[in-house]
Design a protein around this motif. Sequence first.
Motif, PDB file in Angstrom:
ATOM      1  N   HIS A  27       0.853  -1.199   0.000  1.00 42.11           N
ATOM      2  CA  HIS A  27       0.000   0.000   0.000  1.00 42.11           C
ATOM      3  C   HIS A  27       0.885   1.243   0.000  1.00 42.11           C
ATOM      4  O   HIS A  27       2.092   1.167   0.255  1.00 42.11           O
ATOM      5  N   ASP A  28       0.274   2.391  -0.263  1.00 39.02           N
ATOM      6  CA  ASP A  28       1.036   3.637  -0.334  1.00 39.02           C
ATOM      7  C   ASP A  28       0.740   4.569   0.837  1.00 39.02           C
ATOM      8  O   ASP A  28       1.012   5.770   0.774  1.00 39.02           O
ATOM      9  N   GLY A  29       0.194   4.000   1.918  1.00 41.66           N
ATOM     10  CA  GLY A  29      -0.154   4.805   3.076  1.00 41.66           C
ATOM     11  C   GLY A  29      -1.551   5.384   2.992  1.00 41.66           C
ATOM     12  O   GLY A  29      -2.039   5.977   3.949  1.00 41.66           O
ATOM     13  N   VAL A  30      -2.205   5.168   1.848  1.00 40.74           N
ATOM     14  CA  VAL A  30      -3.564   5.673   1.636  1.00 40.74           C
ATOM     15  C   VAL A  30      -4.479   4.555   1.134  1.00 40.74           C
ATOM     16  O   VAL A  30      -5.604   4.386   1.585  1.00 40.74           O
ATOM     17  N   LYS A  31      -3.955   3.774   0.186  1.00 43.98           N
ATOM     18  CA  LYS A  31      -4.762   2.720  -0.444  1.00 43.98           C
ATOM     19  C   LYS A  31      -3.871   1.560  -0.868  1.00 43.98           C
ATOM     20  O   LYS A  31      -2.653   1.701  -0.993  1.00 43.98           O
ATOM     21  N   ALA A  32      -4.516   0.420  -1.082  1.00 47.50           N
ATOM     22  CA  ALA A  32      -3.806  -0.774  -1.540  1.00 47.50           C
ATOM     23  C   ALA A  32      -3.258  -0.576  -2.951  1.00 47.50           C
ATOM     24  O   ALA A  32      -3.808   0.188  -3.748  1.00 47.50           O
ATOM     25  N   LEU A  33      -2.163  -1.266  -3.255  1.00 45.38           N
ATOM     26  CA  LEU A  33      -1.602  -1.292  -4.603  1.00 45.38           C
ATOM     27  C   LEU A  33      -2.087  -2.585  -5.258  1.00 45.38           C
ATOM     28  O   LEU A  33      -1.613  -3.678  -4.909  1.00 45.38           O
ATOM     29  N   PRO A  34      -3.049  -2.509  -6.170  1.00 42.45           N
ATOM     30  CA  PRO A  34      -3.744  -3.704  -6.692  1.00 42.45           C
ATOM     31  C   PRO A  34      -2.834  -4.774  -7.280  1.00 42.45           C
ATOM     32  O   PRO A  34      -3.053  -5.970  -7.052  1.00 42.45           O
ATOM     33  N   GLU A  35      -1.807  -4.371  -8.036  1.00 39.98           N
ATOM     34  CA  GLU A  35      -0.924  -5.361  -8.647  1.00 39.98           C
ATOM     35  C   GLU A  35      -0.159  -6.147  -7.586  1.00 39.98           C
ATOM     36  O   GLU A  35       0.050  -7.359  -7.724  1.00 39.98           O
ATOM     37  N   VAL A  63      -2.607  -3.017  12.748  1.00 41.49           N
ATOM     38  CA  VAL A  63      -2.191  -3.031  11.346  1.00 41.49           C
ATOM     39  C   VAL A  63      -3.209  -3.787  10.503  1.00 41.49           C
ATOM     40  O   VAL A  63      -3.527  -3.389   9.377  1.00 41.49           O
ATOM     41  N   GLU A  64      -3.752  -4.870  11.045  1.00 43.50           N
ATOM     42  CA  GLU A  64      -4.762  -5.635  10.307  1.00 43.50           C
ATOM     43  C   GLU A  64      -5.988  -4.772  10.001  1.00 43.50           C
ATOM     44  O   GLU A  64      -6.523  -4.814   8.883  1.00 43.50           O
ATOM     45  N   VAL A  65      -6.416  -3.973  10.967  1.00 40.84           N
ATOM     46  CA  VAL A  65      -7.545  -3.063  10.756  1.00 40.84           C
ATOM     47  C   VAL A  65      -7.195  -2.041   9.678  1.00 40.84           C
ATOM     48  O   VAL A  65      -7.997  -1.738   8.788  1.00 40.84           O
ATOM     49  N   GLN A  66      -5.970  -1.520   9.737  1.00 42.00           N
ATOM     50  CA  GLN A  66      -5.523  -0.539   8.751  1.00 42.00           C
ATOM     51  C   GLN A  66      -5.510  -1.138   7.346  1.00 42.00           C
ATOM     52  O   GLN A  66      -5.917  -0.485   6.375  1.00 42.00           O
ATOM     53  N   LEU A  67      -5.060  -2.385   7.224  1.00 42.51           N
ATOM     54  CA  LEU A  67      -5.026  -3.038   5.918  1.00 42.51           C
ATOM     55  C   LEU A  67      -6.430  -3.150   5.326  1.00 42.51           C
ATOM     56  O   LEU A  67      -6.631  -2.938   4.126  1.00 42.51           O
ATOM     57  N   GLU A  68      -7.378  -3.480   6.165  1.00 47.75           N
ATOM     58  CA  GLU A  68      -8.758  -3.573   5.698  1.00 47.75           C
ATOM     59  C   GLU A  68      -9.257  -2.211   5.214  1.00 47.75           C
ATOM     60  O   GLU A  68      -9.921  -2.108   4.173  1.00 47.75           O
ATOM     61  N   GLN A  69      -8.897  -1.156   5.944  1.00 46.70           N
ATOM     62  CA  GLN A  69      -9.301   0.195   5.546  1.00 46.70           C
ATOM     63  C   GLN A  69      -8.683   0.596   4.213  1.00 46.70           C
ATOM     64  O   GLN A  69      -9.313   1.296   3.412  1.00 46.70           O
TER      65      GLN A  69
END
Length: 290
Positions: A27-35, A63-69
């Motif tokens: 992720h970039d600190g804001v959203k997941a990187l799809p690739e 961190v798990e909660v953050q990943l979901e977000q």
Amino acid sequence: MTRIVSSFAEISTNYDAAFVDLWGCVHDGVKALPEAVAALQAYRAAGGTVVLVTNSPRPRASVEVQLEQFGVASDAWDTITTSGDSARAAMFEGAVGSKVFHIGVPEETAFFEPLHIIENPVEVTKVALDDAEGIVCTGPFDPHADPSELRPQLLLAKQKGLKLLCANPDIVVDRGETREWCAGAIAELYTEMGGESLYFGKPHPPIYDLARRRLAATGKDIPDSSIIAIGDGIRTDILGAMGEGIDSLFITGGLAAKETLTKVQPDETALNDYLEKEKSAPTFAIGKLR
């Protein structure tokens, strides 16, 4: 010689487990990187085990909660290891005393929540610097302010002989398009001033010991020769992998995108010049995890 690859799948069959950095890779600190998420999902579907190894000062549950977000799919990873958990264990074992001065944003309260895996933990209380026995640094008070603004407090801490526990050895991260300072920058400054800083995240051994324990807890006995570390930090992810004797995949399009002239892939000459300057030798390199 570092080999530039076009995808993780090109080399992934050689490894049974991957220690994967998060920020700048998944992720970039804001959203997941799809690739990146898709690459890890494919790796796990083929039998690989993914241990997310992050220098985040947060506990792994946070961190798990953050990943979901951020939108990182839960089937892209198996378990999580954080610098925060390694540092918290040391704190509750009394590494910096029971009365600590906290450098970090007020919201990082989870770092001070009880850690039940420690027997007879020290009762830690946050106090003013004048009353402190040690310092816990989860990050700057202001991630956009130069760390040198903390010199007066750090000078007093050094004069008092306080140890600084660094919960995140990263110097900087990129939150989207904005670069922010991390706890590692403050610890580095404190060390330069003559103070003593204690590190528990990458590239230091404690976080890798914890990552191996978390890997073993998945029920798989995997030797270091079958583990690859993936990350964009040359002085954290790659240096740590080299110190542990495991192979590595350097993501050049993160923190070192400018130095390696990475657009889709790194420029080979620029990459080699950068690695020579850093005295680093990742096994493989790629622009982005994909």
